[in-house]
Design a protein around this motif. Structure first.
Motif, PDB file in Angstrom:
ATOM      1  N   ILE A 247     -42.266  -3.923 -14.834  1.00  0.00           N
ATOM      2  CA  ILE A 247     -42.294  -5.155 -14.049  1.00  0.00           C
ATOM      3  C   ILE A 247     -42.943  -4.916 -12.695  1.00  0.00           C
ATOM      4  O   ILE A 247     -43.724  -5.746 -12.198  1.00  0.00           O
ATOM      5  CB  ILE A 247     -40.863  -5.708 -13.888  1.00  0.00           C
ATOM      6  N   SER A 248     -42.656  -3.770 -12.091  1.00  0.00           N
ATOM      7  CA  SER A 248     -43.278  -3.435 -10.807  1.00  0.00           C
ATOM      8  C   SER A 248     -44.796  -3.309 -10.952  1.00  0.00           C
ATOM      9  O   SER A 248     -45.555  -3.759 -10.084  1.00  0.00           O
ATOM     10  CB  SER A 248     -42.675  -2.132 -10.270  1.00  0.00           C
ATOM     11  N   ILE A 249     -45.233  -2.709 -12.042  1.00  0.00           N
ATOM     12  CA  ILE A 249     -46.680  -2.570 -12.290  1.00  0.00           C
ATOM     13  C   ILE A 249     -47.316  -3.954 -12.426  1.00  0.00           C
ATOM     14  O   ILE A 249     -48.391  -4.222 -11.865  1.00  0.00           O
ATOM     15  CB  ILE A 249     -46.933  -1.724 -13.552  1.00  0.00           C
ATOM     16  N   ALA A 267     -54.196 -15.309 -16.692  1.00  0.00           N
ATOM     17  CA  ALA A 267     -53.599 -16.291 -17.610  1.00  0.00           C
ATOM     18  C   ALA A 267     -52.822 -15.598 -18.722  1.00  0.00           C
ATOM     19  O   ALA A 267     -51.749 -16.048 -19.132  1.00  0.00           O
ATOM     20  CB  ALA A 267     -54.698 -17.172 -18.202  1.00  0.00           C
ATOM     21  N   TYR A 268     -53.364 -14.472 -19.193  1.00  0.00           N
ATOM     22  CA  TYR A 268     -52.685 -13.717 -20.254  1.00  0.00           C
ATOM     23  C   TYR A 268     -51.331 -13.198 -19.755  1.00  0.00           C
ATOM     24  O   TYR A 268     -50.324 -13.253 -20.477  1.00  0.00           O
ATOM     25  CB  TYR A 268     -53.570 -12.560 -20.698  1.00  0.00           C
ATOM     26  N   VAL A 269     -51.297 -12.704 -18.520  1.00  0.00           N
ATOM     27  CA  VAL A 269     -50.038 -12.212 -17.952  1.00  0.00           C
ATOM     28  C   VAL A 269     -49.012 -13.334 -17.902  1.00  0.00           C
ATOM     29  O   VAL A 269     -47.844 -13.159 -18.294  1.00  0.00           O
ATOM     30  CB  VAL A 269     -50.282 -11.622 -16.544  1.00  0.00           C
ATOM     31  N   CYS A 270     -49.429 -14.509 -17.442  1.00  0.00           N
ATOM     32  CA  CYS A 270     -48.484 -15.641 -17.339  1.00  0.00           C
ATOM     33  C   CYS A 270     -47.966 -16.046 -18.714  1.00  0.00           C
ATOM     34  O   CYS A 270     -46.762 -16.319 -18.876  1.00  0.00           O
ATOM     35  CB  CYS A 270     -49.175 -16.814 -16.662  1.00  0.00           C
ATOM     36  N   ARG A 271     -48.850 -16.078 -19.715  1.00  0.00           N
ATOM     37  CA  ARG A 271     -48.420 -16.462 -21.063  1.00  0.00           C
ATOM     38  C   ARG A 271     -47.457 -15.444 -21.647  1.00  0.00           C
ATOM     39  O   ARG A 271     -46.423 -15.788 -22.225  1.00  0.00           O
ATOM     40  CB  ARG A 271     -49.631 -16.604 -21.992  1.00  0.00           C
ATOM     41  N   ARG A 288     -35.023 -10.668 -15.413  1.00  0.00           N
ATOM     42  CA  ARG A 288     -35.434 -12.008 -15.852  1.00  0.00           C
ATOM     43  C   ARG A 288     -35.883 -12.849 -14.653  1.00  0.00           C
ATOM     44  O   ARG A 288     -36.894 -13.554 -14.722  1.00  0.00           O
ATOM     45  CB  ARG A 288     -34.283 -12.676 -16.595  1.00  0.00           C
ATOM     46  N   ARG A 289     -35.141 -12.772 -13.554  1.00  0.00           N
ATOM     47  CA  ARG A 289     -35.505 -13.547 -12.369  1.00  0.00           C
ATOM     48  C   ARG A 289     -36.864 -13.106 -11.829  1.00  0.00           C
ATOM     49  O   ARG A 289     -37.698 -13.933 -11.467  1.00  0.00           O
ATOM     50  CB  ARG A 289     -34.430 -13.385 -11.290  1.00  0.00           C
ATOM     51  N   THR A 290     -37.080 -11.800 -11.786  1.00  0.00           N
ATOM     52  CA  THR A 290     -38.353 -11.294 -11.262  1.00  0.00           C
ATOM     53  C   THR A 290     -39.519 -11.742 -12.130  1.00  0.00           C
ATOM     54  O   THR A 290     -40.578 -12.146 -11.621  1.00  0.00           O
ATOM     55  CB  THR A 290     -38.321  -9.757 -11.187  1.00  0.00           C
ATOM     56  N   LEU A 291     -39.355 -11.672 -13.454  1.00  0.00           N
ATOM     57  CA  LEU A 291     -40.423 -12.097 -14.354  1.00  0.00           C
ATOM     58  C   LEU A 291     -40.699 -13.591 -14.208  1.00  0.00           C
ATOM     59  O   LEU A 291     -41.862 -14.024 -14.252  1.00  0.00           O
ATOM     60  CB  LEU A 291     -40.053 -11.768 -15.801  1.00  0.00           C
ATOM     61  N   GLU A 292     -39.661 -14.385 -14.055  1.00  0.00           N
ATOM     62  CA  GLU A 292     -39.855 -15.825 -13.904  1.00  0.00           C
ATOM     63  C   GLU A 292     -40.597 -16.152 -12.611  1.00  0.00           C
ATOM     64  O   GLU A 292     -41.329 -17.146 -12.536  1.00  0.00           O
ATOM     65  CB  GLU A 292     -38.499 -16.531 -13.911  1.00  0.00           C
ATOM     66  N   GLU A 293     -40.430 -15.314 -11.581  1.00  0.00           N
ATOM     67  CA  GLU A 293     -41.052 -15.588 -10.292  1.00  0.00           C
ATOM     68  C   GLU A 293     -42.538 -15.233 -10.261  1.00  0.00           C
ATOM     69  O   GLU A 293     -43.285 -15.784  -9.447  1.00  0.00           O
ATOM     70  CB  GLU A 293     -40.326 -14.813  -9.187  1.00  0.00           C
ATOM     71  N   ILE A 294     -42.978 -14.323 -11.139  1.00  0.00           N
ATOM     72  CA  ILE A 294     -44.375 -13.877 -11.090  1.00  0.00           C
ATOM     73  C   ILE A 294     -45.349 -15.032 -11.327  1.00  0.00           C
ATOM     74  O   ILE A 294     -46.262 -15.258 -10.522  1.00  0.00           O
ATOM     75  CB  ILE A 294     -44.608 -12.720 -12.088  1.00  0.00           C
ATOM     76  N   PRO A 295     -45.208 -15.831 -12.417  1.00  0.00           N
ATOM     77  CA  PRO A 295     -46.127 -16.971 -12.572  1.00  0.00           C
ATOM     78  C   PRO A 295     -45.935 -18.040 -11.496  1.00  0.00           C
ATOM     79  O   PRO A 295     -46.888 -18.727 -11.131  1.00  0.00           O
ATOM     80  CB  PRO A 295     -45.774 -17.521 -13.962  1.00  0.00           C
TER      81      PRO A 295
END
Length: 559
Positions: A247-249, A267-271, A288-295
């Motif tokens: 996730i950090s990467i 776009a691929y990362v967001c999908r 989960r929170r961190t991943l949701e915040e990236i897009p």
């Protein structure tokens, strides 16, 4: 049998010789390539096809095996002196003295036969198996072989195919001396004589295959491959430390992708983040929170504004497909920023793509449009109103109606047009609020829409307006708008009030000005009943030319 009858026809010898050359090439391909390689497959196919002309003359091909030759009908059809890659020597050293290929060997067994030869060639010196054992294990149906037991002292070798002339003693001594004087090559030194130079000359198909593989290698999306591996790790690895590092990467990699303009990968990362969030149900809450915040960061005003400015000022533009993929990943929070930037963009292609992205967001998330309609930025309001009207979003009608309370005249007129485009009962109801608006353009626009839409609920407010001081003091444009709307909505019930205005009185027997009377004539024309026509015919005789012209025009429109 005479020597003449023993001689094989030259044409058949050539065919067998050609077959042996194909055999050598197929053997070489077996050594160098895997079975799924096109070069290997083509070499085996050529060998199989080489048997076809042989079977036109015979049903079996019998080859005698010498140390360096394969002999057919007393003719050497394959000679290989160099033992390192010699097929005859490979057979001869393990005792095989004759090999026979039967018709049908080309279907399957010839490829297996070459594989066995290759395995035997690579056997270590202390191996328990030998070529005979490997051939026996295959249990060939169309390949037969005669051999001698080399370990038996009474083994009788086959008679030589031709008498070998004896050399003179002096000649033998000279050969021995030359061999003894020849220095032994250093250990590990490769000699070019040990290799067949033709092995390294590629035919056209081989060169085309290599070029294709090189092009494929260079055309690979390496960033995409790396990202795919990262997401595989993120989904499949359950160790929290591994997931935290991945996730950090991803967090650090996204700004880099935006900086280099690799929008497809963004776009691929967001999908893929969405896919991981759905599949990997054992994610820790913080992960989960961190991943949701990236897009979401991509859709935040500051980051999105920088991105749009870079796109508008870029010298080299990304493809429409790449931008389309990126814009499709915007979240509803991005809509307000997109609407703010649409009027500012100078690049038409970027503007069109951004408009499509904003429309998709608005269509999928009407609540984002409603939120934008509550803002104070007039440029955003105008774009949001335009979007709501073009997409005909009924949920946006209350927010559009609320703009009549305090927005600028330009915004209010745009809101009227949007509500007219939506056309739902709720939208028409909101338009009634604009009948008494302080701005003339807003009132006129709203009344015209209400009349055209047949909004009878607004009739009472419009009728009250006809007898108001404000309308008597209004200009001709506004008067005409209200009277025509009254005519469209009132029907036959409006004939008498309009006739009273047209012929010397108003609702309170008041003398009306020519403009108001002319407007009443136009309203009667909108009603269009026989009674209304009769009133207009009387109006043609009026003393005032403005009234006469209005009556004539109304009758002409009725036909």
């Amino acid at each position: 049998m005479s020597d003449a009858t023993k001689q094989a026809p030259s044409a058949q010898v050539q065919l067998v010789d050609a077959l042996m050359q194909l055999l050598v090439k197929a053997m070489r391909a077996t050594q160098l390539y895997l079975p799924n390689n096109p070069v290997y497959q083509q070499a085996i196919q050529n060998l199989k096809q080489g048997f076809a002309p042989i079977w036109e003359y015979m049903d079996e091909l019998v080859l005698d095996v010498a140390e360096a030759d394969l002999v057919w009908e007393e003719k050497a059809v394959l000679s290989q002196k160099n033992r390192s890659d010699s097929v005859p020597w490979l057979l001869f050293k393990d005792g095989i003295r004759r090999i026979t290929f039967l018709k049908g060997v080309e279907r399957d067994e010839i490829a297996r036969f070459l594989t066995v030869l290759n395995r035997a060639k690579n056997l270590p010196a202390d191996a328990d198996d030998d070529l005979l054992t490997l051939l026996w294990e295959q249990d060939f149906e169309f390949i037969r072989y005669d051999f001698v037991e080399l370990a038996m002292p009474d083994a009788v070798p086959l008679a030589p195919s031709a008498e070998v002339p004896k050399a003179e003693p002096q000649e033998l001594q000279r050969q021995v001396r030359e061999e003894a004087e020849e220095p032994e090559p250093p250990k590990g030194l490769v000699s070019l004589e040990d290799f067949d130079s033709t092995l390294y000359f590629l035919d056209e198909e081989e060169r085309a295959y290599l070029q294709q593989e090189v092009d494929r290698e260079y055309s690979q999306d390496l960033r995409g491959n790396v990202l795919s591996m990262l997401f595989d790790l993120l989904e499949l690895q359950t160790y929290s430390t591994v997931r935290a590092e991945v996730i950090s990467i991803l967090e650090n990699f996204l700004p880099y992708l935006l900086a280099v303009g690799d929008f497809r990968s963004v776009a691929y990362v967001c999908r893929e983040i969405g896919v991981v969030l759905r599949r990997a149900r054992d994610l820790l809450p913080e992960h989960r929170r961190t991943l949701e915040e990236i897009p979401l960061r991509l859709s935040q005003p500051e980051a999105l504004s920088q991105l749009l400015q870079s796109l508008d000022e870029a010298a080299v533009y990304p493809t429409e497909e790449e931008l389309g993929e990126l814009f499709r990943e915007f979240r509803p929070e991005a809509l307000e920023t997109l609407l703010r930037w649409l009027p500012k963009l100078t690049n038409q292609r970027i503007k069109e793509l951004l408009t499509d992205a904003a429309r998709r967001l608005a269509q999928a998330h009407p609540e984002a449009v409603i939120q934008a309609l509550k803002g104070k930025d007039e440029s955003v309001l105008l774009q949001a109103i335009k979007m709501a009207g073009s997409l005909k979003l009924p949920p946006a009608a209350p927010a559009l109606g609320a703009l009549f309370a305090e927005a600028s005249p330009q915004v209010k007129v745009a809101a009227v047009e949007a509500l007219a485009s939506i056309g739902s009962p709720g939208a028409i109801q909101e338009l009634e609020r604009a009948i008494d608006d302080s701005d003339k353009d807003v009132r006129v626009a709203a009344v015209r829409v209400l009349g055209q839409r047949g909004a009878r609920r607004a009739l009472s407010k419009i009728a009250a307006r006809l007898d108001s001081k404000e309308l008597r003091a209004a200009d001709l444009t506004e008067k005409m708008a209200f009277f025509e709307a009254y005519g469209l909505l009132s029907g036959k019930d409006g004939i008498q009030p309009l006739s009273d205005i047209l012929f010397s009185g108003g609702f309170f027997k008041r003398k009306e000005d020519p403009e108001t009377r002319a407007c009443a004539a136009m309203a009667l024309g909108k009603i269009g009943t026989p009674e209304a026509r009769e009133a207009l015919q009387r109006g043609l005789k009026d003393k005032d030319p403005l009234v006469r012209n209005a009556a004539a025009k109304a009758l002409k429109e009725l036909g």
